[in-house]
Design an enzyme around this catalytic site. Sequence first.
Site, PDB file in Angstrom:
ATOM      1  N   ASP A  59      40.600  37.442  38.254  1.00  0.00           N
ATOM      2  CA  ASP A  59      40.158  37.331  36.861  1.00  0.00           C
ATOM      3  C   ASP A  59      41.342  36.956  35.966  1.00  0.00           C
ATOM      4  O   ASP A  59      41.266  36.014  35.185  1.00  0.00           O
ATOM      5  CB  ASP A  59      39.570  38.675  36.384  1.00  0.00           C
ATOM      6  CG  ASP A  59      38.546  39.217  37.353  1.00  0.00           C
ATOM      7  OD1 ASP A  59      37.482  38.606  37.482  1.00  0.00           O
ATOM      8  OD2 ASP A  59      38.828  40.247  38.007  1.00  0.00           O
ATOM      9  N   GLU A  90      39.196  33.355  44.559  1.00  0.00           N
ATOM     10  CA  GLU A  90      38.862  32.129  43.827  1.00  0.00           C
ATOM     11  C   GLU A  90      40.087  31.262  43.533  1.00  0.00           C
ATOM     12  O   GLU A  90      40.144  30.096  43.895  1.00  0.00           O
ATOM     13  CB  GLU A  90      38.160  32.511  42.513  1.00  0.00           C
ATOM     14  CG  GLU A  90      37.797  31.324  41.676  1.00  0.00           C
ATOM     15  CD  GLU A  90      36.722  31.598  40.646  1.00  0.00           C
ATOM     16  OE1 GLU A  90      35.846  32.449  40.892  1.00  0.00           O
ATOM     17  OE2 GLU A  90      36.747  30.937  39.595  1.00  0.00           O
TER      18      GLU A  90
HETATM   19  O1  TRH Z   1      42.959  38.556  43.945  1.00  0.00           O
HETATM   20  P1  TRH Z   1      41.719  37.901  44.373  1.00  0.00           P
HETATM   21  O2  TRH Z   1      41.053  38.488  45.517  1.00  0.00           O
HETATM   22  O3  TRH Z   1      40.719  37.811  43.171  1.00  0.00           O
HETATM   23  C1  TRH Z   1      39.348  38.041  43.284  1.00  0.00           C
HETATM   24  C2  TRH Z   1      38.527  36.823  43.184  1.00  0.00           C
HETATM   25  O4  TRH Z   1      38.862  36.052  42.083  1.00  0.00           O
HETATM   26  C3  TRH Z   1      37.063  37.186  43.129  1.00  0.00           C
HETATM   27  O5  TRH Z   1      36.294  36.033  42.987  1.00  0.00           O
HETATM   28  C4  TRH Z   1      36.847  38.069  41.960  1.00  0.00           C
HETATM   29  O6  TRH Z   1      35.542  38.448  41.874  1.00  0.00           O
HETATM   30  C5  TRH Z   1      37.711  39.274  42.128  1.00  0.00           C
HETATM   31  O7  TRH Z   1      39.064  38.877  42.212  1.00  0.00           O
HETATM   32  C6  TRH Z   1      37.553  40.235  40.983  1.00  0.00           C
HETATM   33  O8  TRH Z   1      42.040  36.375  44.784  1.00  0.00           O
HETATM   34  P2  TRH Z   1      42.401  35.107  43.879  1.00  0.00           P
HETATM   35  O9  TRH Z   1      41.214  34.660  43.088  1.00  0.00           O
HETATM   36  O10 TRH Z   1      42.979  34.152  44.775  1.00  0.00           O
HETATM   37  O11 TRH Z   1      43.483  35.603  42.864  1.00  0.00           O
HETATM   38  C7  TRH Z   1      44.794  35.876  43.260  1.00  0.00           C
HETATM   39  C8  TRH Z   1      45.768  35.401  42.212  1.00  0.00           C
HETATM   40  O12 TRH Z   1      47.062  35.874  42.525  1.00  0.00           O
HETATM   41  C9  TRH Z   1      45.865  33.887  42.120  1.00  0.00           C
HETATM   42  O13 TRH Z   1      46.018  33.491  40.780  1.00  0.00           O
HETATM   43  C10 TRH Z   1      47.135  33.583  42.904  1.00  0.00           C
HETATM   44  C11 TRH Z   1      47.966  34.760  42.560  1.00  0.00           C
HETATM   45  N1  TRH Z   1      49.063  35.086  43.466  1.00  0.00           N
HETATM   46  C12 TRH Z   1      50.341  35.069  42.967  1.00  0.00           C
HETATM   47  O14 TRH Z   1      50.541  34.711  41.794  1.00  0.00           O
HETATM   48  N2  TRH Z   1      51.382  35.415  43.790  1.00  0.00           N
HETATM   49  C13 TRH Z   1      51.194  35.796  45.077  1.00  0.00           C
HETATM   50  O15 TRH Z   1      52.174  36.115  45.771  1.00  0.00           O
HETATM   51  C14 TRH Z   1      49.862  35.779  45.592  1.00  0.00           C
HETATM   52  C15 TRH Z   1      49.631  36.147  47.017  1.00  0.00           C
HETATM   53  C16 TRH Z   1      48.830  35.439  44.754  1.00  0.00           C
END
Ligand code: TRH
Length: 380
Positions: free
Chosen positions: A20, A276
């Site tokens: 989010d 996402e």
């Molecule tokens: O963290 P998530 O599992 O988020 C989820 C999904 O968005 C899901 O659809 C939603 O319903 C739920 O949250 C509430 O996975 P996502 O979407 O990939 O988000 C991770 C974020 O973290 C993304 O912006 C990438 C970032 N990230 C970093 O900045 N540094 C890191 O080292 C890693 C591994 C990720």
Amino acid sequence: MPETKTRWDIFCTVVDNFGDIGVTWRLARQLVAEHDLAVRLWVDDLRAFERLCPAIDIHAAGQRQQGVEVRQWPAQWQPAEAADVVIAAFACQLPAAYMDAMAERPVPPLWMNLDYLSAEDWVIGCHGLPSVKYRHVQKYFFFPGFQQGTGGLLREHGLLEQRRQFQQDPEARRAFLQELGVDPAPGAQLISLFAYENTGLASWLGAMASDRTPTHLLVPEGRVLGDVERWLGVQGLAAGAVHVRDGLTVQVLPFIQQEQYDRLLWSCDFNAVRGEDSFVRAQWAARPMLWHIYQQEEDIHLDKLEAFLTLYTKGLSAPASEAISGLWRAWNVGGEMADHWQMTRKHWPELEKHAQAWCLEQALQADLATALVQFYGNWI
Ligand code: TRH
């Protein structure tokens, strides 16, 4: 001088994880940097935000970060003027007093719900439609997506060119990895692993360990570490840990900032991503990937997985399509991964080419921030 820029408010409640805040932070920055807008980002959980943006002062009610006015969304709402454009991210409920402020503006704002990403076909029919009204203020659905007729995907201007240059520059990759303390053995395939808990991980790690090609696996700190620990037979894994089992080296990384995470994805031969935002970023990395979809009640996420696979595998040969689909399906039910991984490895060159073609095809659509700005332009 009075502010002459169009004012946008983005509201984000952190449900769990980082998606989010990851999406809204990325969007807010892009609207400022590329569309010259005045953006306030209202966030209810600055601690989660701090993981993505360590410069955040978690106690400040308001602060400017990278051109974005970040506002703590307080439990006790304080009166605030409504903006010209209001985005409720992922169906979050706006404060009642703010909705009244929207209705009391001389000209009502454009009010949109930015929905979750889905590849399902119905998204095209619903994107841009009117949703509910609050008093006379109309809300609209805005759906990101992969197909024409949707709101597209977040993609910063010049991102693919930056990625292309980085991937063509082995020295840039080496230097970046070195900063993270990563030094893969010559000839090793580099894989990143960002996932939720997954009972299928052990069989995948086992398959990588017995592969003839050595694998260097990079695991950012997070939810999957428990499964990694169980397979390694160790406890307390933390950033910096490195463990070797046969042909597999497992290295735990700290959680890094989004720009660095992009580079990590660009550096790897294969990326396991989730949710996402990381899922979209892996597509811009143009490398083969594996998606751990966010689990929903009654397994409706599995329909979303199939919808994406239907789009993604178009253009692949039947055996390559079966291999990658089998791998993704197994991963998303916590199933046995070894055979699927071996099948996937057999079709590697085709899957690599396909990842590039998919990336280019997706980049033909307007990016999500531009699509939002265009939506507003058409609306006024
Ligand atoms: O963290 P998530 O599992 O988020 C989820 C999904 O968005 C899901 O659809 C939603 O319903 C739920 O949250 C509430 O996975 P996502 O979407 O990939 O988000 C991770 C974020 O973290 C993304 O912006 C990438 C970032 N990230 C970093 O900045 N540094 C890191 O080292 C890693 C591994 C990720």
